[in-house]
Design a protein around this motif. Sequence first.
Motif, mmCIF file in Angstrom:
data_model
loop_
_atom_site.group_PDB
_atom_site.id
_atom_site.type_symbol
_atom_site.label_atom_id
_atom_site.label_comp_id
_atom_site.label_asym_id
_atom_site.label_seq_id
_atom_site.Cartn_x
_atom_site.Cartn_y
_atom_site.Cartn_z
ATOM 1 N N TRP A 223 0.839 -1.202 0.000
ATOM 2 C CA TRP A 223 0.000 0.000 0.000
ATOM 3 C C TRP A 223 0.870 1.246 0.000
ATOM 4 O O TRP A 223 2.070 1.195 0.272
ATOM 5 N N VAL A 224 0.236 2.367 -0.318
ATOM 6 C CA VAL A 224 0.878 3.678 -0.267
ATOM 7 C C VAL A 224 -0.008 4.578 0.584
ATOM 8 O O VAL A 224 -1.237 4.571 0.437
ATOM 9 N N GLU A 225 0.613 5.327 1.469
ATOM 10 C CA GLU A 225 -0.132 6.266 2.317
ATOM 11 C C GLU A 225 0.451 7.650 2.105
ATOM 12 O O GLU A 225 1.678 7.821 2.127
ATOM 13 N N ILE A 226 -0.404 8.636 1.874
ATOM 14 C CA ILE A 226 0.052 10.006 1.638
ATOM 15 C C ILE A 226 -0.615 10.929 2.646
ATOM 16 O O ILE A 226 -1.848 10.995 2.717
ATOM 17 N N ASN A 227 0.230 11.576 3.432
ATOM 18 C CA ASN A 227 -0.261 12.598 4.352
ATOM 19 C C ASN A 227 -0.225 13.912 3.600
ATOM 20 O O ASN A 227 0.851 14.435 3.279
ATOM 21 N N GLY B 153 -5.539 18.517 4.348
ATOM 22 C CA GLY B 153 -6.009 18.053 5.649
ATOM 23 C C GLY B 153 -6.448 16.619 5.593
ATOM 24 O O GLY B 153 -7.411 16.220 6.244
ATOM 25 N N GLN B 154 -5.745 15.786 4.805
ATOM 26 C CA GLN B 154 -6.149 14.394 4.622
ATOM 27 C C GLN B 154 -4.958 13.466 4.766
ATOM 28 O O GLN B 154 -3.841 13.797 4.370
ATOM 29 N N LEU B 155 -5.237 12.332 5.333
ATOM 30 C CA LEU B 155 -4.290 11.224 5.321
ATOM 31 C C LEU B 155 -4.940 10.138 4.480
ATOM 32 O O LEU B 155 -5.937 9.538 4.867
ATOM 33 N N LEU B 156 -4.390 9.898 3.277
ATOM 34 C CA LEU B 156 -5.019 9.041 2.281
ATOM 35 C C LEU B 156 -4.287 7.710 2.209
ATOM 36 O O LEU B 156 -3.052 7.665 2.186
ATOM 37 N N ARG B 157 -5.044 6.628 2.153
ATOM 38 C CA ARG B 157 -4.468 5.295 1.993
ATOM 39 C C ARG B 157 -4.846 4.761 0.611
ATOM 40 O O ARG B 157 -6.017 4.729 0.246
ATOM 41 N N GLN C 215 -10.543 4.513 4.751
ATOM 42 C CA GLN C 215 -9.291 4.670 5.477
ATOM 43 C C GLN C 215 -8.767 6.112 5.420
ATOM 44 O O GLN C 215 -7.651 6.368 5.838
ATOM 45 N N THR C 216 -9.572 7.031 4.924
ATOM 46 C CA THR C 216 -9.158 8.430 4.831
ATOM 47 C C THR C 216 -9.395 9.132 6.169
ATOM 48 O O THR C 216 -10.487 9.033 6.738
ATOM 49 N N GLU C 217 -8.365 9.818 6.663
ATOM 50 C CA GLU C 217 -8.470 10.589 7.898
ATOM 51 C C GLU C 217 -8.410 12.074 7.551
ATOM 52 O O GLU C 217 -7.576 12.496 6.746
#
Length: 1932
Positions: A1029-1033, A1038-1042, A1068-1070
């Motif tokens: 997976w890739v996670e981008i803050n 204002g998002q933490l995307l998975r 999974q988005t914060e």
Amino acid sequence: FFSLLVYEVVTVTGDVKGAGTDANVFVSLYGEFGVTPKVLLASNAAWFLDRAVLMDMNRPHLRFFFACNSWLSREEGDGLTYRYLLGSLNPLDIVVIDDMGNKELYEFPVDAWFDISEGDGKIQRDVVVGATQPMIVYNVQVMTGDIRGAGTNSKIHLVMHGRKGIKNSGKMFLEGGTFERAQIDIFNVEIVTLLSPLSRVTIGHDNAGISCGWYCEKVTVYCPFTGIEQVFPCGRWLDEDEGDGMVERELYEMVSLRQRKQKLPWSLWIFTSDMKGAGTDAQVFIQVYGEKGKSDIMKLESKSDSFEQGQCDKFLIELCDIGKIRKLRIWHEKRNPFSGWHLGRVTLMKLINREKYNFTCNRWLDINEDDQEIIRELPATGYRITICTGTVNGSGTDASVYLTIIGDLGDTGERLMFLCKNTVNKFEKGNADEFMVEAVSLGTIRRIRIGHDGRGGGCGWFLDKVLIREEGQPEASSVEFPCLWLDRNEDDGQIVRELVPSADGQRLFVSYHIAIKTGSINGASSDSKVFVKLYGEKGDTEKILVVVSDNDLGNYFETGQTDIFTVETYDIGKINRLLIGHTNEGLRAGWFLDSVLIWVPVHGVQYMFPSHRWLCKDEADGKVEVEIYPSETLNIEKINYEVTVVTGDVFAAGTNANVFLQVYGEEGKTEVIQLKSRSNNFERGTTEIFKIEALDVGLVYKIRIGHDGSGVCPGWFLESVEVKRLVWAWVKPEKKEEEKKDKKKKKKKKEEEDDPGELKEVVKTYNFPCSRWLARDEEDGEILVELKAEDYEDLENTYEVHVFTGTMWGAGTDASVYINVYGEIGDTGERKLRKSNHLNKFERGQQEDVFSITAMDLGLLKKLRIRHDNKQANAAWYLDRVEIVDSKDETYFFPCQRWLAVDEDDGQLARELVPVDEAFMNKEVENEDGVSISTSAQLGLEQKMSTTYTMTIKTGEKKYGGTDANIFAILYGTNDDTVINLKASKNHKNKFEVGMIDEFTIEAVDIGKLKRIRIGHDNATSPGWFLDWVEINAPSLGQLLRFPCGRWLDRAEDDGATFRDLYPNELQTELYTPVPYEIKVFTSDIFAAGTDADVFIVLYGQNGVCTSQKSLCVNKRERRMYFERAAENMFILQLEDIGDIIEKIRIGHDNRGVNGGWHLDRVEIRRLLRKGKGSETCIFPCDRWLATSEDDGETIRELVPSDIIIEKLSRDGTLKVIETEVDDALEHTYSVTVSTGDMYGAGTDANVFITMYGDMGDTGERKLSKSENNRNKFERGSVDTFSIEAVDLGHVFKIHIRHDNSMLSPDWYLDQVEIIDTDTDEVFLFQCERWLSRNKEDKRIDRFFYVKVNVCVIPYHLTLATGLDQDAGTTSRAYVIIKGPKQKHTERLWLDTKGKNFSPGGLDYFTCYGTDVGEIKKVEVIYEVTVVTGDVQHAGTDTQIYITVYGKYGTSEEIPLPKLEDFERGQTDIFNLEIEDIAPLRKMRVRIDGTGSRPDWYLDKIILHNLESEEVAMFTYDDWLSRAFGPKHSLVCEMPAVIDDEEMVELTIYTVSVKTSDTSAGTDARVWMIIFGENGDTGTFALKESNNTNKFERKQTDTFRFEDILSLGELSKIRVWHDNTPAAGWHLEYVDVHDDIMGKKFRFQCDRWLAKNEDDGQIMREVACANNEVLDFDEKTYEVITTTADTDDAETKENAWIILEGKKARSKEFVMENSTKKKRFLGASDRFEFSSKELGDIASICLGHSPKDGKKSKVEAYWRVEEVVITEKELGNYIFMCDSLIPVSSKREEFQTFECTKFIESFASKARSLVPVRYEIVVITGDVKGAGTDANVFVTIFGSNGDSGRRQLRQKFRNLFERGRTDRFTIEVLDVGDLLRIWVEHDNSGISPGWLLSRIEVTNTANGVTTIFLCGKWLDKNKADGRIKRVLYPKY
């Protein structure tokens, strides 16, 4: 003239005793043409013949069945030795059942095979009477888990339960499944009943075979009648040796996975004509067309011989809703000479409403008969088709060509162009071949689908056009369809195309990209041809063979491989489902399909179709095609473009390089797209068309086209480019020229405006002329050009780019530098900076390199992207800034001041820069002499503009999953995209290793909201990579995307792709609100002030809002570089928005590294102003050590601001500076008192940390290091006090406390924490009373505690009775927890003994204050028990005495009387006992156990005195309890209660009639019975003296009489059992009990076996009273008792009225009259009776108070009602606590409503609820040496409704209760209600009777509730306390 035939005769001898024969057996055959002579079958006298089977050897499919089932014997049966048998083609025609009792005859027509190898292969069927009801077929899929040993050889069975569980399918065995690991077995189950939707399913197996254990993953059931597919997850073992040992489970639906598939069942009958040779062995297919659409192509197959001469074949098919049926198409697949078929007619009938359609054919489907067609449409017309092959070289084909015509009214289906009307050699170069197609009228022809099978040497085909006209119409009416290549090696490689008429103009079809993944199990690959069919909202496609792969991995459909195909067809809308299968050809035809992924860029949707099943004749259900429904969808966005590229006709104009295109529009730009096809592209003088999918850019105004310069001759002369796309536009209708009118009409003005036309999709064309070279050695040497659209008028602009390299050491670079400038109107594209004003570019020392870029005008510049390729020896580059001057002399400043280097800064090779105002570039500051000087500024925030992204990449944990290739990523946003080369990982030097998580920092400016990312590699060294997976803050968002992936990026794995497009997972988005902060940290200029530790910071705003804790450095390299002595370090962090005011910061470090201590001077935090241009800087002074060895030893400080500086850009372009001094913040000191518990091992040596949370912030984690009152902290029973300084927290509401589990004794029992704010004297108490330990409780070492809140506290008055055992007392501190309903409970209420101990036999009284928990369900009261022993000789005893008390509201436990001394003659003994509150008392049972030296006892009487209510009950016996004395010789007696001289229970006579069933049901065992009723039970009756000498014989009624028994009142149940002596099996029909006093008979219907070898093996049954099942729904009598309060103002002389509100109805108004004769409502209880309709449970009442005369009252009057009790004898008592004043009023709408406070269920209601329930008992034996037992174990379950009786736990052929084993048992009893306790015991038999019982778990299978009874004790006479019987209580 008849030829001799050979017949095979098979006889089956019956399986009964003596069925065989030694006699000679003869047979004669009777046929239409005569009788055969008698033929001797065997020479072997009595014979039982079951059936005979006769088979014609010339026609083996003809088999006749002759049923006999009779004796052929002179001694047996009817004495006949010969019989005439009637034959049948079916083995079972009909089943006849004769009901002899009712004289009814039932016929069940079957007419079907019961044979795995015949018909539909079923050996089990449901059959209905007369066969008038259609059978319902359920599709059942059973998935076996993918874990080791999951498969089974056992026989699997299934039970489907209907809605509410009322109906079920019965047990069905799933025959033919393999149930292997990770496999799906599919079954078609046929039953009569419609059960869907199911409430649950039961699945299990017979536990037979070698590998009987089975792991079931899930069960899926689909019902075609309702269209509902339900998923029942299991995910557990069905194995005696795994998990809980169950081999059968009930599964419940996961409702979220339910799907509704709209298909209905139809009956299809096909009649083959009765003429010679009419039958066929070919495979037959059918397709049905209706008004709303068409069905799938259906293969008609069965396991019997179908389509024989004169035969009717019946099939059950499923069709979606296609409306009224218009036509059908039927055909077969064989074209050989012997497969011809003469079809008579076809009948279709919908089973739900019997709607029927008949289609007559009476024609051949044969290549040698009629018109030589093997396909028929019913009814039909004709179409003439002309296929024109092109004239280019190699345009002809020898392949088989197929054509489908599609019109408004349907289609023809796929037709083979077989019989040409005008040529012999079809489809040759330049041919025009004519064909005839018969079909139903299609209306207007819209499109055709044409293709070939790709076979033959020259299969490639250039199709010029196709002409189609209806037969009989002129050639001018033909519809023309132009085409191109159909060749795997030409154009786009497609060999099947959909064509539209040329008159329609250019039409862009929708491309469906299909990724088919083959499973990874052994043998999953296939050599067969795969086809797909898509179903959408607007229609469906044909079955399309996927033959040309986009990723071209060589062999298709290999194990673990993903093959990607593109299908171009008309728009079918949203995809609903997918049909996929294969043709079952080749050596390895079987195929395991894992999943299918379909993405449709034009629709912006991606569909996932999971399969994970076999498509194989020899696996699972034998299907080779399957329908799949999408499990999830993702949104993507693209549209279709058609690009036409014209290469110039000049010498060497063509190119072999890779050509790329990028399209720019007013709404954005596409990504860079490579133009390629399978043909040899871009040759001299060629025109090529490419179909591409890209983002919708709106109106196209320019393109960028070029090549990469690769290949032998890369130079290219581009003539022009044409781009087409579909757009919506208003199209005016064509106006017809009208004839000229007279002059007057011409002069008239138009009254209406012209019609604007119709909104349609039209093709828009953009032309881009070029006529220039793209070559290094031609013209200007450019290989990439920008082309402007012909009709787009815009100016070109020249941009002068000034690049300034920094002055620091090594700042220059030799790498190639590239730049891309972005403006309001697009960008320049990436340009290489080639020609500078310096020969050696980008050298150190503020060198200014100037470059010129010509591009279309960009408007105002927004940003630029600059990078280098990291090549050459000195690639690292420090860029100071870039300045750009356009042709309008506008200058833009882009500051950078950062490295572009892998080994410097953040390791990035690319930077995105934003322009800043010139005023910010040079700030004026004062020097030491006070003179203002201009200096270059550090512009952190200005150049930042929310550009930092943190990308986290997880490499999967697959073998060889890591990679050494160069990884790149492209971020696609709504505004722009950015390309990143992932060179420098923050946390790992060796990146992208197996299982590793790498973190990267990315900078990008204003790309908008992230939509997707593309990630891939360059396939260099060790390229294979498995990306998890890739996670981008994304702080700017204002998002933490998975972005989940879970796939290979490898040429040799999966689909061979080396890059993938990933989309964010919404779940999974914060989300958070980000703000950029510039943080400057100033380290002091003193010795050793610097640090290598990890420094972190937290910012606090108002009201406790704070950011998350953030480290200032991201890796060790940065930590070594920063925080040096006298250093000033700047960091830019994206943190959560905390508002406009920063109240404080918390800064600290982790004290790690070589030099952990740090002296911090100050911190400055700057952020941009929300309004206007400028910034605000807050200064936080510190000037203290953060070191464990300096100052106060703290490594964390809280700092408050001292000054705030605001810099604001004024209108005149100057910077205005405002400086404000901040008042000192209020700092508080908190005294923290920690109390450690006073129990063994409570203290800890670990380090303890605390965080305090208040409504104005938190302290951060602080170590509790220095106790003010103890040197050795946190010892058992100690209290430690600590001081913590922090900024005011406000109200402290929560703490987080933990320890680090260090040192030898880390376990800690924390009692409480008290926090005192020393400035305000506020106290905050936190009750803990928990372990913080890895070894105890829940094994947690950190906990959150909340402040103790004041709640409603009430007094509890407690009476505690201590037992009489010698060690029953205690000196410990005791507490009590009181529990109420809904899990309410008090805290621990400590009992203050005031220095006294709890002594044995003592009675202590306490008053405690605790939370009000509501009603306490179980209440025990204290009774004073007086036992009087008779005054006769030998009356005294030393035996153990037990009493059981029976009351109106239940029964007490059997209570042993405490015996300090013996019960002596004439003595009175007094005890205090706790007995459950069951008053009023009815009777008492006394039992002695006959032990001791004086086992006999003369009991006079027992008196019970309730110490609370003062009620006295006397129980008189005055007789012996003895086996030796007295007339009864019994150790048990029962006595009625006498209260106020009234005997509560009368004596009666019970007559018991026991009926044994009419089967082999009698027994010789000894039988006992207990009768239960309103007043308890009778005790055990032995059924000995009957009216019959031989009791309990078959069909016999035995009567027993029991006299002088205390009446039980209404009876509820009986318990009956026997001792299982020889011939013990007994089938009990019913028991009747007659009560002489009541004169009433009670029936107990059983109809069950009491036998260990029958039914469920139980020899004890509980049977409910059948009388209670009848509920009277006529008028009910309700008794109302009102209680008026005993106060002066309570009484009334007026009337009252009441309305009862039930759950079923509302009563009328009942008046409670008050009269002078019978005064009511005067401080007492008054009783009234009313009749009403049945209201159900009473929920509330309405009370009113009205004048007697009904007139308005002149004075105010009130009635204070305290309580109202409503009684209904069949339901119970409803208590309403009112305690309210009700005013008198003549108005009926004025009343008060009261809710029911308490409900006491009546005996009749309880009796009705008694239903049989199975209880599963799980017994776990301890796991220590000698824990197992050989003794017989017994249990008794006690519940709120009674007990189960003593039950032995036994199983056949199993060694039970072994060490560490789990044993399971099932017993059936009437529902005992909530479980209260369980008795467990053993008989101490066997060699090793001692037993260590760990626990018992009891599950009520009716509601699934499991109750756990912990034991952990020995049942052993030689260990512990020597007990072999224990009472266990549930664990709550």
